[in-house]
Structures are given as C-alpha cells and as structure tokens.
Design a protein around this motif. Sequence first.
Motif, PDB file in Angstrom:
ATOM      1  N   ARG A  40      -2.841  15.040  -1.733  1.00  0.00           N
ATOM      2  CA  ARG A  40      -2.853  15.980  -0.605  1.00  0.00           C
ATOM      3  C   ARG A  40      -3.835  15.520   0.476  1.00  0.00           C
ATOM      4  O   ARG A  40      -3.549  15.636   1.679  1.00  0.00           O
ATOM      5  CB  ARG A  40      -3.202  17.385  -1.091  1.00  0.00           C
ATOM      6  N   ALA A  41      -4.984  15.000   0.058  1.00  0.00           N
ATOM      7  CA  ALA A  41      -5.960  14.518   1.033  1.00  0.00           C
ATOM      8  C   ALA A  41      -5.426  13.306   1.793  1.00  0.00           C
ATOM      9  O   ALA A  41      -5.597  13.195   3.013  1.00  0.00           O
ATOM     10  CB  ALA A  41      -7.263  14.170   0.318  1.00  0.00           C
ATOM     11  N   LEU A  42      -4.757  12.395   1.086  1.00  0.00           N
ATOM     12  CA  LEU A  42      -4.189  11.213   1.744  1.00  0.00           C
ATOM     13  C   LEU A  42      -3.050  11.602   2.688  1.00  0.00           C
ATOM     14  O   LEU A  42      -2.954  11.082   3.813  1.00  0.00           O
ATOM     15  CB  LEU A  42      -3.695  10.217   0.694  1.00  0.00           C
ATOM     16  N   LEU A  43      -2.191  12.513   2.255  1.00  0.00           N
ATOM     17  CA  LEU A  43      -1.091  12.960   3.107  1.00  0.00           C
ATOM     18  C   LEU A  43      -1.618  13.625   4.374  1.00  0.00           C
ATOM     19  O   LEU A  43      -1.057  13.433   5.461  1.00  0.00           O
ATOM     20  CB  LEU A  43      -0.195  13.929   2.339  1.00  0.00           C
ATOM     21  N   ALA A  44      -2.682  14.386   4.234  1.00  0.00           N
ATOM     22  CA  ALA A  44      -3.265  15.055   5.401  1.00  0.00           C
ATOM     23  C   ALA A  44      -3.836  14.058   6.399  1.00  0.00           C
ATOM     24  O   ALA A  44      -3.980  14.371   7.590  1.00  0.00           O
ATOM     25  CB  ALA A  44      -4.353  16.023   4.960  1.00  0.00           C
ATOM     26  N   GLN A  45      -4.145  12.859   5.936  1.00  0.00           N
ATOM     27  CA  GLN A  45      -4.673  11.809   6.810  1.00  0.00           C
ATOM     28  C   GLN A  45      -3.588  10.799   7.206  1.00  0.00           C
ATOM     29  O   GLN A  45      -3.885   9.720   7.700  1.00  0.00           O
ATOM     30  CB  GLN A  45      -5.807  11.071   6.094  1.00  0.00           C
ATOM     31  N   ASN A  46      -2.312  11.185   6.991  1.00  0.00           N
ATOM     32  CA  ASN A  46      -1.177  10.318   7.318  1.00  0.00           C
ATOM     33  C   ASN A  46      -1.249   8.978   6.589  1.00  0.00           C
ATOM     34  O   ASN A  46      -0.907   7.927   7.143  1.00  0.00           O
ATOM     35  CB  ASN A  46      -1.087  10.082   8.830  1.00  0.00           C
ATOM     36  N   ARG A  47      -1.682   9.029   5.338  1.00  0.00           N
ATOM     37  CA  ARG A  47      -1.783   7.823   4.514  1.00  0.00           C
ATOM     38  C   ARG A  47      -0.979   8.014   3.233  1.00  0.00           C
ATOM     39  O   ARG A  47      -1.410   7.701   2.142  1.00  0.00           O
ATOM     40  CB  ARG A  47      -3.259   7.540   4.196  1.00  0.00           C
ATOM     41  N   GLY A  48       0.233   8.521   3.428  1.00  0.00           N
ATOM     42  CA  GLY A  48       1.078   8.826   2.283  1.00  0.00           C
ATOM     43  C   GLY A  48       1.411   7.619   1.432  1.00  0.00           C
ATOM     44  O   GLY A  48       1.546   7.737   0.207  1.00  0.00           O
ATOM     45  N   GLU A  49       1.532   6.453   2.054  1.00  0.00           N
ATOM     46  CA  GLU A  49       1.899   5.254   1.291  1.00  0.00           C
ATOM     47  C   GLU A  49       0.878   4.951   0.200  1.00  0.00           C
ATOM     48  O   GLU A  49       1.232   4.499  -0.892  1.00  0.00           O
ATOM     49  CB  GLU A  49       2.032   4.060   2.234  1.00  0.00           C
ATOM     50  N   GLU A  50      -0.416   5.230   0.482  1.00  0.00           N
ATOM     51  CA  GLU A  50      -1.460   4.980  -0.506  1.00  0.00           C
ATOM     52  C   GLU A  50      -1.367   5.933  -1.691  1.00  0.00           C
ATOM     53  O   GLU A  50      -1.893   5.642  -2.769  1.00  0.00           O
ATOM     54  CB  GLU A  50      -2.839   5.104   0.140  1.00  0.00           C
ATOM     55  N   ALA A  51      -0.704   7.071  -1.487  1.00  0.00           N
ATOM     56  CA  ALA A  51      -0.609   8.071  -2.557  1.00  0.00           C
ATOM     57  C   ALA A  51       0.543   7.786  -3.512  1.00  0.00           C
ATOM     58  O   ALA A  51       0.594   8.360  -4.607  1.00  0.00           O
ATOM     59  CB  ALA A  51      -0.439   9.465  -1.951  1.00  0.00           C
ATOM     60  N   ILE A  52       1.471   6.892  -3.134  1.00  0.00           N
ATOM     61  CA  ILE A  52       2.689   6.714  -3.927  1.00  0.00           C
ATOM     62  C   ILE A  52       2.396   6.196  -5.337  1.00  0.00           C
ATOM     63  O   ILE A  52       2.865   6.763  -6.335  1.00  0.00           O
ATOM     64  CB  ILE A  52       3.673   5.780  -3.197  1.00  0.00           C
ATOM     65  N   ALA A  53       1.627   5.104  -5.440  1.00  0.00           N
ATOM     66  CA  ALA A  53       1.397   4.483  -6.756  1.00  0.00           C
ATOM     67  C   ALA A  53       0.746   5.448  -7.751  1.00  0.00           C
ATOM     68  O   ALA A  53       1.256   5.624  -8.872  1.00  0.00           O
ATOM     69  CB  ALA A  53       0.575   3.213  -6.608  1.00  0.00           C
ATOM     70  N   PRO A  54      -0.381   6.112  -7.406  1.00  0.00           N
ATOM     71  CA  PRO A  54      -0.965   7.044  -8.390  1.00  0.00           C
ATOM     72  C   PRO A  54      -0.054   8.220  -8.714  1.00  0.00           C
ATOM     73  O   PRO A  54      -0.042   8.711  -9.850  1.00  0.00           O
ATOM     74  CB  PRO A  54      -2.266   7.518  -7.712  1.00  0.00           C
ATOM     75  N   LEU A  55       0.752   8.661  -7.737  1.00  0.00           N
ATOM     76  CA  LEU A  55       1.667   9.765  -8.012  1.00  0.00           C
ATOM     77  C   LEU A  55       2.806   9.329  -8.933  1.00  0.00           C
ATOM     78  O   LEU A  55       3.238  10.095  -9.795  1.00  0.00           O
ATOM     79  CB  LEU A  55       2.240  10.319  -6.694  1.00  0.00           C
ATOM     80  N   GLU A  56       3.307   8.124  -8.742  1.00  0.00           N
ATOM     81  CA  GLU A  56       4.364   7.629  -9.631  1.00  0.00           C
ATOM     82  C   GLU A  56       3.874   7.569 -11.072  1.00  0.00           C
ATOM     83  O   GLU A  56       4.594   7.954 -12.002  1.00  0.00           O
ATOM     84  CB  GLU A  56       4.832   6.256  -9.162  1.00  0.00           C
ATOM     85  N   LYS A  57       2.654   7.083 -11.267  1.00  0.00           N
ATOM     86  CA  LYS A  57       2.093   7.014 -12.618  1.00  0.00           C
ATOM     87  C   LYS A  57       1.946   8.413 -13.213  1.00  0.00           C
ATOM     88  O   LYS A  57       2.306   8.655 -14.371  1.00  0.00           O
ATOM     89  CB  LYS A  57       0.740   6.309 -12.584  1.00  0.00           C
TER      90      LYS A  57
END
Length: 266
Positions: A40-57
């Motif tokens: 949520r913090a990354l998405l709020a900073q328009n950095r959704g791509e960085e959130a993909i890998a940890p979310l997939e795991k």
Amino acid sequence: MLERAALALRARRFAEAEQLAAEVLRANRTDTAAASMLARALLAQNRGEEAIAPLEKAARRTGDPDIEMLLGAALGSAGRREEAIEQLRRTTARRPPFLPAFQELAGQLAKAGRVDEAIAVVESGLASAPEAIDLQLDLARLHLSRNARSKARAVLLKARESAPGRPDILTALARVLLLEGDYAAAADAYRHALAHRPDDAMTRADLAACLLEMGQRDAGEANLRSAFRSGPQLLGRATHALAASSHGRFFFRPSAVAKFLRGEPG
C-alpha cells in the motif's frame, strides 16, 4: 512497528510506512500484514512495480484475498493491465466474495475504457452484497461517466437512505443534481455534506456554483472566497464557477480573479 506503519499510512506518510513495513518483513518474510502495508505504501508512491514480487510470494504462500487484490492493483500500476484484470477476476470468483476486489477490478476496467464491463463487475458484487455502500457509490460514478444521470441518481438516492451521513454520497448526489440543473436540491445536498465536513473546500466551491446559478451572488461569492482561503489550488475551480455561471463574473487575468477572491480592490 506494524502499528506505527499503519499510523503512518493513515497519516499519508508513505515513505515512513514503507520503511517500517520493510523492516518487519526483513525480520519475518511470512508476515502478511507487513507485506500488505508495504504494498500500500509503494502504491501510494506510484511504485507499484516494486510491490509485485513480494506480493506474488505472499499470494502463493497464503492465498489471502487482500494480498491478491493488492497484487492486481500493483500489476495495473506497473502497466500490466491485462494481467491485473485476470488476477482480479480470479479473486472476485472467491467465495465468500471479497468486495474490495470487485472495486479494484471495476477500476482497472474503467481505466482501460471498458466501462460496461466495469458496471457489470460492480453489479455482480452488489448481487452478493446488495447493501454494500461503497459498491453502490462506485456504480453511480460509473453510470455518471456514461452520462446516465438518471441511473446514477437512483443508485445514490438508495445509498443515501442507507447511509444518510456519508459526505461522499451527498457530494456525488449533489453533482448529479447540479448537472441536471436542479440547483436548489444540489445546494441542499452540498450543505448537508458540509455539515459533516465543514473544511471541505471543493464542496464549498461547488455549493457556491449552485448559489450563483440560483442568483444568490453575494452568498455564492462569499462561499467561493471561503473556499479559496484554503489554498491557491482552488483558483481554477473558483474561476470556472464565476465564469460559467449565468450570474457570475468574467475576468481577463487569473491574477484579477485571485485579487477579487481575496477581497482586494481591483
């Protein structure tokens, strides 16, 4: 530390929330709450791509619908729209239904210009949870984006009956009434919204537009001045309200509008 991260998220201190959630994850890679907050913090900073890998795991490990929904949001934020939609369709197929996934899927479809599909998604969510106010509000906004004002109004009137004190419902309903030219009813709805959120400058500016259309110039301009005091970002809205109203004013320069709204002689 998670509580501090949650507080930082609510306070919109997204970099702080990111740092705290990342620290928790470094200590415990299986902490689903920390993965959710980090995303949520990354998405709020328009950095959704960085959130993909940890979310997939986390999604593979837990099957948590909130994590899956955030993964869909992250994929969409990274420009991988079709993958996002497919992920979210799988999440909306879960039972019991996870309603935020319906909202996210509808949002992704609407951004792709597939508004009819977005409406169908929200309606399917409402079929499972007819009293879901947030879904009703989303449905009304989607209808309004299609200029289907009568459908939007009907949905919003029903939502207002269920949640009469929600300012977002009142302002959405007022917007429909304003577009339909029912300025008195729109002004009444805006006043009720301001009773709950008196510092909402945009709502006050919208109320002012209604008052100007009704010929109540002094009251309209007073509300515009009050809204403008909240910050210069309201200059555009105030200028439009003055220029577009049949009882407004016209200025040649933005600086002249600002001077007028500050009450300075011009």
